[in-house]
Scaffold this motif. Structure first.
Motif, PDB file in Angstrom:
ATOM      1  N   UNK A   1       0.829  -1.211   0.000  1.00 15.97           N
ATOM      2  CA  UNK A   1       0.000   0.000   0.000  1.00 15.97           C
ATOM      3  C   UNK A   1       0.862   1.259   0.000  1.00 15.97           C
ATOM      4  N   UNK A   2       2.171   1.098   0.261  1.00 14.26           N
ATOM      5  CA  UNK A   2       3.062   2.255   0.330  1.00 14.26           C
ATOM      6  C   UNK A   2       4.111   2.299  -0.777  1.00 14.26           C
ATOM      7  N   UNK A   3       4.438   1.146  -1.330  1.00 14.90           N
ATOM      8  CA  UNK A   3       5.472   1.097  -2.367  1.00 14.90           C
ATOM      9  C   UNK A   3       5.128  -0.036  -3.340  1.00 14.90           C
ATOM     10  N   UNK A   4       5.418   0.178  -4.607  1.00 15.65           N
ATOM     11  CA  UNK A   4       5.134  -0.837  -5.623  1.00 15.65           C
ATOM     12  C   UNK A   4       6.409  -1.599  -5.987  1.00 15.65           C
ATOM     13  N   UNK A   5       6.225  -2.740  -6.603  1.00 12.45           N
ATOM     14  CA  UNK A   5       7.366  -3.519  -7.070  1.00 12.45           C
ATOM     15  C   UNK A   5       8.131  -2.734  -8.133  1.00 12.45           C
ATOM     16  N   UNK A   6       7.428  -1.997  -8.954  1.00 10.45           N
ATOM     17  CA  UNK A   6       8.094  -1.171  -9.972  1.00 10.45           C
ATOM     18  C   UNK A   6       9.030  -0.161  -9.306  1.00 10.45           C
ATOM     19  N   UNK A   7       8.607   0.412  -8.192  1.00  8.97           N
ATOM     20  CA  UNK A   7       9.463   1.356  -7.469  1.00  8.97           C
ATOM     21  C   UNK A   7      10.679   0.650  -6.867  1.00  8.97           C
ATOM     22  N   UNK A   8      10.498  -0.574  -6.383  1.00 14.62           N
ATOM     23  CA  UNK A   8      11.623  -1.348  -5.858  1.00 14.62           C
ATOM     24  C   UNK A   8      12.626  -1.618  -6.971  1.00 14.62           C
ATOM     25  N   UNK A   9      12.136  -1.962  -8.140  1.00 12.70           N
ATOM     26  CA  UNK A   9      13.009  -2.220  -9.280  1.00 12.70           C
ATOM     27  C   UNK A   9      13.771  -0.959  -9.698  1.00 12.70           C
ATOM     28  N   UNK A  10      13.095   0.187  -9.656  1.00 11.43           N
ATOM     29  CA  UNK A  10      13.769   1.456  -9.992  1.00 11.43           C
ATOM     30  C   UNK A  10      14.871   1.775  -8.985  1.00 11.43           C
ATOM     31  N   UNK A  11      14.666   1.415  -7.726  1.00  7.30           N
ATOM     32  CA  UNK A  11      15.699   1.643  -6.711  1.00  7.30           C
ATOM     33  C   UNK A  11      16.949   0.829  -7.042  1.00  7.30           C
ATOM     34  N   UNK A  12      16.767  -0.386  -7.505  1.00  7.81           N
ATOM     35  CA  UNK A  12      17.910  -1.218  -7.908  1.00  7.81           C
ATOM     36  C   UNK A  12      18.613  -0.584  -9.104  1.00  7.81           C
ATOM     37  N   UNK A  13      17.849  -0.036 -10.032  1.00  5.53           N
ATOM     38  CA  UNK A  13      18.439   0.655 -11.178  1.00  5.53           C
ATOM     39  C   UNK A  13      19.206   1.891 -10.731  1.00  5.53           C
ATOM     40  N   UNK A  14      18.682   2.636  -9.760  1.00  2.00           N
ATOM     41  CA  UNK A  14      19.397   3.815  -9.250  1.00  2.00           C
ATOM     42  C   UNK A  14      20.744   3.430  -8.651  1.00  2.00           C
ATOM     43  N   UNK A  15      20.819   2.222  -8.103  1.00  5.74           N
ATOM     44  CA  UNK A  15      22.079   1.747  -7.526  1.00  5.74           C
ATOM     45  C   UNK A  15      23.059   1.295  -8.611  1.00  5.74           C
TER      46      UNK A  15
END
Length: 77
Positions: free
Chosen positions: A52-66
């Protein structure tokens, strides 16, 4: 809090802990992430999160930012 877990394979991850640390740091700072850890041996990030606070797509983008490429995700109970 409704929690889910996901395993996200990470391409290009070596046995060096530096890359995994960068991924863990990006994921852990996100709102809704309860736990994030990585395993260079399995080349994957494991995340417990509140959907409800974060999506899997956002988690994937965080990995890309790294600086890494996330692979297909896997969920487990």
């Amino acid at each position: 809090m409704d929690q889910r877990r996901v395993r996200i394979p990470v391409s290009g991850l070596t046995c060096s802990a530096g890359g995994m640390w960068a991924i863990e740091r990006e994921l852990a700072r996100m709102r809704g992430v309860a736990e994030a850890y990585g395993n260079p041996a399995t080349e994957a990030a494991y995340v417990t999160y509140d959907p409800t606070l974060v999506t899997v797509a956002e988690l994937r983008r965080a990995i890309q930012r790294a600086g890494y490429v996330p692979g297909p995700l896997e969920t487990w109970a």
